[in-house]
Design an enzyme around this catalytic site. Structure first.
Site, PDB file in Angstrom:
ATOM      1  N   ASP A   1      23.733  53.655  46.938  1.00 22.71           N
ATOM      2  CA  ASP A   1      22.512  54.437  46.773  1.00 22.71           C
ATOM      3  C   ASP A   1      22.759  55.938  46.642  1.00 22.71           C
ATOM      4  OD1 ASP A   1      20.657  52.415  46.489  1.00 22.71           O
ATOM      5  OD2 ASP A   1      20.485  52.114  48.652  1.00 22.71           O
TER       6      ASP A   1
ATOM      7  N   ASP B   1      18.313  46.711  42.681  1.00 23.31           N
ATOM      8  CA  ASP B   1      17.997  48.135  42.871  1.00 23.31           C
ATOM      9  C   ASP B   1      19.052  49.055  42.255  1.00 23.31           C
ATOM     10  OD1 ASP B   1      17.438  46.230  44.867  1.00 23.31           O
ATOM     11  OD2 ASP B   1      16.895  47.727  46.348  1.00 23.31           O
TER      12      ASP B   1
HETATM   13  N1  GLY Z   1      16.559  50.231  47.407  1.00 27.83           N
HETATM   14  C1  GLY Z   1      15.947  49.672  48.521  1.00 27.83           C
HETATM   15  C2  GLY Z   1      14.539  49.286  48.342  1.00 27.83           C
HETATM   16  O1  GLY Z   1      14.013  49.223  47.262  1.00 27.83           O
HETATM   17  O2  GLY Z   1      13.909  49.036  49.322  1.00 27.83           O
END
Ligand code: GLY
Length: 376
Positions: free
Chosen positions: A99, A156
């Site tokens: 992330d 994601d």
């Molecule tokens: N990337 C984590 C979420 O969408 O909760």
């Protein structure tokens, strides 16, 4: 000029006025704290609880968006303050995961793009190096998380990949782009299902690259359809197409968009938390709606003229429904978009205002009103 009907652009202009008042009040009150969910109308500083957390870039992202839209120094100065705070995370490698794109595209690449600040560029490149270092060549995917889960890849991650395209542009080194494309191909193969829905997680054997499993994630369970995951796919594949021109990515984004819009229409464009969960209890997730809306707006820019209507109207219906039913414009209260949900099986952050809901709502309105700044 974008594809939008005049009445919708007028609506978005009106909402932009409300965003300006709310964001100015929040910037003054919140400053360089890092917000997540307000409690009794006030954010607390999540930076003190976990400086590596994936949501920590959204506040500076909102501030850079507002700086671009208004030119007001408070937004730049506050965003810079948060960017500096995040150095503590960037300098502590073992706390970082995939992330880093969500975090440093918003905190530093945005800064560099808007101001040319060289320190911000260095931070962005360092984060891109971290992201590329998570690539598994056997399975051709980027490993999502730490905690002894090197075989996990998740939908994601597509939103982190623009950091790699940017790094290739900056350095002239195509390796970053190759990593991003290989990961996207693997996501297309194993995450997107033939009917346009998506898995959240797939697990690979990290030594052989062999596909092993698709366990449930933040949605209802295995085989369900977590709506924010579908929204990441709409936006993420559209971005992949924008950067690579590969038509299969555009087709994937469109396929998931059709599935998303068909489901969202059933609940008057405030999406369920999971499109494939039992009828009761009913849980909503507005964050899925605003993320999908931003992806749909990007699709209007990527498709032929006769196709724009579907995606443009879809985006408008999502944003308008969510604004009408779930936005708070009280300047004395933190948080704009209510009814966001982080996870199906956890009550604490279900149907509450969440910072990334606000980020994508603002991005959508700025893009509808030609105040664009594509952070991705
Ligand atoms: N990337 C984590 C979420 O969408 O909760």
């Amino acid at each position: 000029m974008k594809w939008f009907r005049k009445e919708d652009r007028d609506w978005a202009e009106e909402v932009y006025g409300k965003i300006c008042l709310k964001m100015r009040a929040e910037a003054e009150r919140v400053g360089t704290d890092i917000p997540y969910i307000p409690e009794n109308g006030r954010y607390k500083d999540m930076g003190k609880e976990g400086i590596h957390w994936w949501i920590n870039g959204f506040w500076p992202g909102m501030l850079w968006q507002m700086y671009h839209a208004t030119g007001e120094e408070i937004y730049k100065n506050t965003a810079r303050g948060v960017e500096k705070r995040l150095d503590e995370a960037l300098n502590h490698y073992s706390g970082l995961d995939h992330d880093v794109g969500f975090m440093w595209l918003h905190a530093s690449v945005a800064d560099y793009r808007l101001t040319g600040d060289e320190e911000a560029k260095e931070r962005g490149l360092k984060a891109a190096g971290v992201l590329a270092s998570r690539y598994n060549p056997a399975g051709r995917y980027i490993s999502a998380w730490n905690g002894n889960r090197p075989g996990h890849m998740i939908i994601d991650c597509l939103m982190n990949l623009p950091l790699l395209y940017w790094a290739s542009e900056q350095t002239g080194d195509p390796r970053f782009t190759l990593v991003a494309e290989n990961h996207t191909d693997t996501a297309l193969k194993y995450i997107v299902r033939p009917d346009g829905s998506c898995n959240h997680i797939v697990v690979m054997d990290p030594l052989t690259g062999e596909y092993l499993d698709n366990p449930g994630g933040q949605g209802y369970g295995q085989g369900s359809s977590w709506s924010r995951g579908q929204a990441w796919a709409v936006y993420g594949f559209a971005l992949a197409y924008k950067y690579t021109g590969k038509p299969e990515y555009l087709d994937a984004s469109k396929r998931v968009a059709h599935y998303f819009l068909a489901n969202a229409a059933l609940t008057d464009y405030v999406p369920l938390l999971d499109f494939r969960a039992p009828e009761e209890p009913v849980y909503y997730d507005t964050t899925a709606g605003v993320i999908a809306a931003c992806g749909l707006i990007l699709l209007t820019e990527l498709v032929d003229s006769l196709e724009k209507n579907l995606y443009g109207q879809g985006a408008v219906r999502l944003l308008r429904a969510i604004e009408e039913k779930h936005c708070s414009w009280k300047t004395e209260e933190d948080g704009i978009v209510d009814f966001g949900s982080a996870k199906y099986h956890r009550e604490a952050d279900r149907e509450v205002p969440i910072i990334y809901g606000d980020y994508f709502f603002i991005e959508g309105i700025l893009r509808m009103t030609d105040r664009d700044f594509l952070i991705w």
